[in-house]
Design an enzyme around this catalytic site. Structure first.
Site, mmCIF file in Angstrom:
data_model
loop_
_atom_site.group_PDB
_atom_site.id
_atom_site.type_symbol
_atom_site.label_atom_id
_atom_site.label_comp_id
_atom_site.label_asym_id
_atom_site.label_seq_id
_atom_site.Cartn_x
_atom_site.Cartn_y
_atom_site.Cartn_z
ATOM 1 N N GLU A 172 0.821 -1.221 0.000
ATOM 2 C CA GLU A 172 0.000 0.000 0.000
ATOM 3 C C GLU A 172 0.850 1.264 0.000
ATOM 4 O O GLU A 172 0.402 2.320 -0.459
ATOM 5 C CB GLU A 172 -0.972 -0.014 1.188
ATOM 6 C CG GLU A 172 -2.042 -1.098 1.035
ATOM 7 C CD GLU A 172 -2.926 -1.277 2.261
ATOM 8 O OE1 GLU A 172 -2.410 -1.165 3.394
ATOM 9 O OE2 GLU A 172 -4.142 -1.522 2.093
ATOM 10 N N ASP B 123 -11.672 -6.233 -3.262
ATOM 11 C CA ASP B 123 -12.481 -7.460 -3.263
ATOM 12 C C ASP B 123 -13.860 -7.137 -2.690
ATOM 13 O O ASP B 123 -14.110 -6.008 -2.263
ATOM 14 C CB ASP B 123 -11.802 -8.545 -2.411
ATOM 15 C CG ASP B 123 -11.595 -8.069 -0.988
ATOM 16 O OD1 ASP B 123 -10.566 -7.428 -0.728
ATOM 17 O OD2 ASP B 123 -12.500 -8.269 -0.141
#
Ligand SMILES: Nc1ncnc2c(CN3C[C@H](CCSCCOCCO)[C@@H](O)C3)c[nH]c12
Length: 229
Positions: free
Chosen positions: A13, A197
Site C-alpha cells: 500500500e 475485493d
C-alpha cells in the site's frame, strides 16, 4: 500543517507512494520503518503499520507523538460492502467503526465500550480538499462508512452482519484504530481506500489479484490530494 503522516497497513500500500519521492531517509523504530522526505517543501513521514488494529494504532501514535506529524492521511485497499463499490473504485471514510468490538453481553451496542463511541468522524476539511481534487481529475469517489476489524472478511454472513449492524459501505482492518488515535490526539485524519475485493467467498482470490493495482489507484489519488494541501 507542520508535518504530514502518510500511512498504509501493508508494504504494497505504500510502495506506489514511495515512488513519488526522492532522498528518502529511513528510520527504524519500534519494529517499524519510517520513511522521511521533503516533498515540494512539505515534510512527510511515510510508513506501513503491518496488518490489523494494534499495529495500526502503534504506527499512527508513533507518527504523531515521535515524528511530530499533525495531519494523517491513510491510503490502502478495502473490501466492498455497498454493491455500488466495484473493484478499483475508491471510498473516502466520513466515519469509521470497529465491527469486532463487542460487549453486547452487558447491553451495549456492537462497536461500543464505555467512554468510547461507535463511530469516529474524519476531517471534513480534508474530505473537502479530496472532493475538489476528484472533481478536477474527473473521477468519482464515494464517501461512506468504513468498518474495521481484526479479521480478513471472506464470507457473506460476516459481511451482512457488518452491513446490517453499522450500515457500513466498506470494510478493512486498520482505519477505525487510526481514527481513534488521531481523534484522541486532535490530529485531522483522512482514510482513503480502493476496493480490492467484495469480502465474500471470492475475497481471498480477488485480494491477491487486485491488491497491487487497487493500492496504486489509491496512492495516485492521494498524491494529488497532498499536492493540494
Ligand atoms: N475482505 C477484507 N477484509 C478485511 N480487510 C480487507 C482489506 C484491507 N486490508 C488488506 C489487508 C488484508 C489482510 S490479509 C492480507 C493477506 O496477507 C498475505 C500475506 O500472507 C489488511 O491490511 C486489511 C481488503 N479486503 C479486505
Amino acid at each position: 500543517m507542520k508535518k504530514l503522516a502518510i500511512m498504509g497497513a501493508m508494504v504494497e500500500e505504500i510502495e506506489p507512494l514511495l515512488e513519488y519521492f526522492e532522498n528518502v531517509k529511513l528510520t527504524e523504530y519500534a519494529n517499524n520503518k519510517y520513511y522521511e522526505v521533503n516533498y515540494k517543501g512539505l515534510d512527510i513521514v511515510i510508513a506501513y503499520s503491518k496488518i490489523g488494529k494494534v499495529f495500526a494504532s502503534l504506527t499512527a501514535s508513533t507518527m504523531i507523538e515521535k515524528f511530530g506529524c499533525d495531519t494523517l492521511l491513510f491510503s490502502g485497499v478495502a473490501g466492498a460492502i455497498n454493491p455500488k463499490l466495484k473493484i478499483g473504485d475508491m471510498i473516502v471514510a466520513n466515519k469509521l467503526c470497529q465491527h469486532d468490538l463487542d460487549i453486547t453481553a452487558f447491553g451495549h451496542p456492537h462497536g461500543y465500550v464505555p467512554e468510547g463511541s461507535v463511530f469516529v468522524e474524519s476531517s471534513k476539511e480534508l474530505r473537502e480538499v479530496a472532493k475538489a481534487v476528484a472533481k478536477e481529475m474527473g473521477i468519482e469517489v464515494i464517501e461512506g462508512t468504513i468498518a474495521t476489524g481484526d479479521q480478513f472478511v471472506h464470507s457473506s454472513e460476516k459481511k451482512d452482519f457488518i452491513e446490517k449492524t453499522f450500515q457500513a459501505d466498506a470494510l478493512e482492518m486498520e482505519g477505525a484504530s487510526v481514527a481513534v488515535v488521531c481523534n484522541a490526539l486532535n490530529v485531522p485524519f483522512f482514510i482513503l481506500r480502493a476496493i480490492s475485493d467484495s469480502a465474500d467467498m471470492d475475497a481471498g482470490f480477488d485480494f491477491d489479484e487486485f491488491l497491487k493495482s487497487s493500492a496504486k489507484i489509491s496512492a495516485d489519488y492521494l498524491i494529488k490530494i497532498v499536492d493540494k494541501l
